[in-house]
Design a protein around this motif. Structure first.
Motif, PDB file in Angstrom:
ATOM      1  N   ILE A  32     -30.439  14.467   5.967  1.00  0.00           N
ATOM      2  CA  ILE A  32     -30.009  13.500   4.964  1.00  0.00           C
ATOM      3  C   ILE A  32     -30.447  12.121   5.425  1.00  0.00           C
ATOM      4  N   LEU A  33     -31.321  11.524   4.639  1.00  0.00           N
ATOM      5  CA  LEU A  33     -31.832  10.201   4.974  1.00  0.00           C
ATOM      6  C   LEU A  33     -30.962   9.091   4.397  1.00  0.00           C
ATOM      7  N   PHE A  34     -30.388   9.380   3.241  1.00  0.00           N
ATOM      8  CA  PHE A  34     -29.568   8.365   2.575  1.00  0.00           C
ATOM      9  C   PHE A  34     -28.627   9.061   1.612  1.00  0.00           C
ATOM     10  N   GLN A  35     -27.385   8.606   1.565  1.00  0.00           N
ATOM     11  CA  GLN A  35     -26.452   9.081   0.551  1.00  0.00           C
ATOM     12  C   GLN A  35     -25.519   7.954   0.162  1.00  0.00           C
ATOM     13  N   THR A  36     -25.090   7.997  -1.096  1.00  0.00           N
ATOM     14  CA  THR A  36     -24.190   6.964  -1.587  1.00  0.00           C
ATOM     15  C   THR A  36     -23.366   7.518  -2.732  1.00  0.00           C
ATOM     16  N   ARG A  37     -22.338   6.778  -3.091  1.00  0.00           N
ATOM     17  CA  ARG A  37     -21.467   7.132  -4.219  1.00  0.00           C
ATOM     18  C   ARG A  37     -21.224   5.868  -5.026  1.00  0.00           C
ATOM     19  N   TRP A  38     -21.362   5.983  -6.323  1.00  0.00           N
ATOM     20  CA  TRP A  38     -21.132   4.853  -7.218  1.00  0.00           C
ATOM     21  C   TRP A  38     -20.143   5.246  -8.302  1.00  0.00           C
ATOM     22  N   LYS A  39     -19.422   4.265  -8.822  1.00  0.00           N
ATOM     23  CA  LYS A  39     -18.594   4.423 -10.022  1.00  0.00           C
ATOM     24  C   LYS A  39     -19.397   3.816 -11.169  1.00  0.00           C
ATOM     25  N   SER A  40     -19.536   4.553 -12.247  1.00  0.00           N
ATOM     26  CA  SER A  40     -20.340   4.047 -13.369  1.00  0.00           C
ATOM     27  C   SER A  40     -19.763   2.754 -13.932  1.00  0.00           C
ATOM     28  N   SER A  41     -18.434   2.621 -13.940  1.00  0.00           N
ATOM     29  CA  SER A  41     -17.821   1.409 -14.479  1.00  0.00           C
ATOM     30  C   SER A  41     -18.149   0.178 -13.642  1.00  0.00           C
ATOM     31  N   ALA A  42     -18.471   0.360 -12.372  1.00  0.00           N
ATOM     32  CA  ALA A  42     -18.846  -0.762 -11.510  1.00  0.00           C
ATOM     33  C   ALA A  42     -20.313  -1.148 -11.702  1.00  0.00           C
ATOM     34  N   LEU A  43     -21.107  -0.231 -12.256  1.00  0.00           N
ATOM     35  CA  LEU A  43     -22.540  -0.487 -12.424  1.00  0.00           C
ATOM     36  C   LEU A  43     -22.931  -0.936 -13.814  1.00  0.00           C
ATOM     37  N   PHE A  44     -22.237  -0.421 -14.812  1.00  0.00           N
ATOM     38  CA  PHE A  44     -22.654  -0.649 -16.194  1.00  0.00           C
ATOM     39  C   PHE A  44     -21.501  -1.193 -17.030  1.00  0.00           C
TER      40      PHE A  44
END
Length: 164
Positions: A32-44
């Motif tokens: 695993i070179l990179f992993q992340t987690r996002w919340k859609s409400s924080a992005l859009f």
């Protein structure tokens, strides 16, 4: 090695994660070179589009069981929120030219911060992503009214991204 040989071995040999099994594995698949987690409400900002994507994911999930198939009596004993679509997920996720696409619907361009995080890996490494629906209607036991109440919150999406 046949299937009988596999079962004869028993637990003598411990399985090791691919990334730790050998020097070759560390340089190849499984690392695993990179992993992340996002919340859609924080992005859009377009909440109506997030709701539409969540509804599409729910419609496309063949294993969807509202409220985990629990009756109100069981929910009363659990005494925690039981979401209508608690474990609904999709792997139908793509990123094309910076646009995040889930179940064929574009949420829009990723913000610069998130795009800068993934751009060194994008198109060069194996991409894995999945999205969980969060929020929506839930049932919970109310001590005040002594009944199971149904409450609604807006849907959101937990987006998991990984590059190997």
């Amino acid at each position: 090695m046949g299937i009988r040989d596999f079962f004869k071995k028993g637990t003598k040999e411990k399985a090791q994660p691919v990334a730790e099994a050998s020097g070759e594995a560390r340089d190849g698949v499984g690392r695993i070179l990179f992993q992340t987690r996002w919340k859609s409400s924080a992005l859009f900002a377009d909440n109506s589009l997030i709701q539409k994507v969540a509804e599409r994911i729910i419609l496309e999930d063949p294993f969807c069981k509202p409220f985990g198939s629990l009756e109100d009596e069981a929910i009363a004993r659990i005494k925690r929120r039981i979401y209508e679509y608690e474990q609904v997920t999709t792997v139908n996720v793509a990123i094309k030219d910076g646009n995040l696409i889930i179940e064929g619907l574009s949420l829009g361009k990723l913000p610069a911060e998130q795009w800068n995080e993934i751009s060194p890996y994008y198109g060069k490494n194996d991409f894995t992503a999945f999205v969980y629906v969060t929020g929506g209607r839930f049932k919970i036991w109310s001590d005040a009214s002594e009944i199971v109440e149904t409450v609604y919150t807006a849907y959101d999406l937990d987006i998991f991204i990984q590059f190997e």
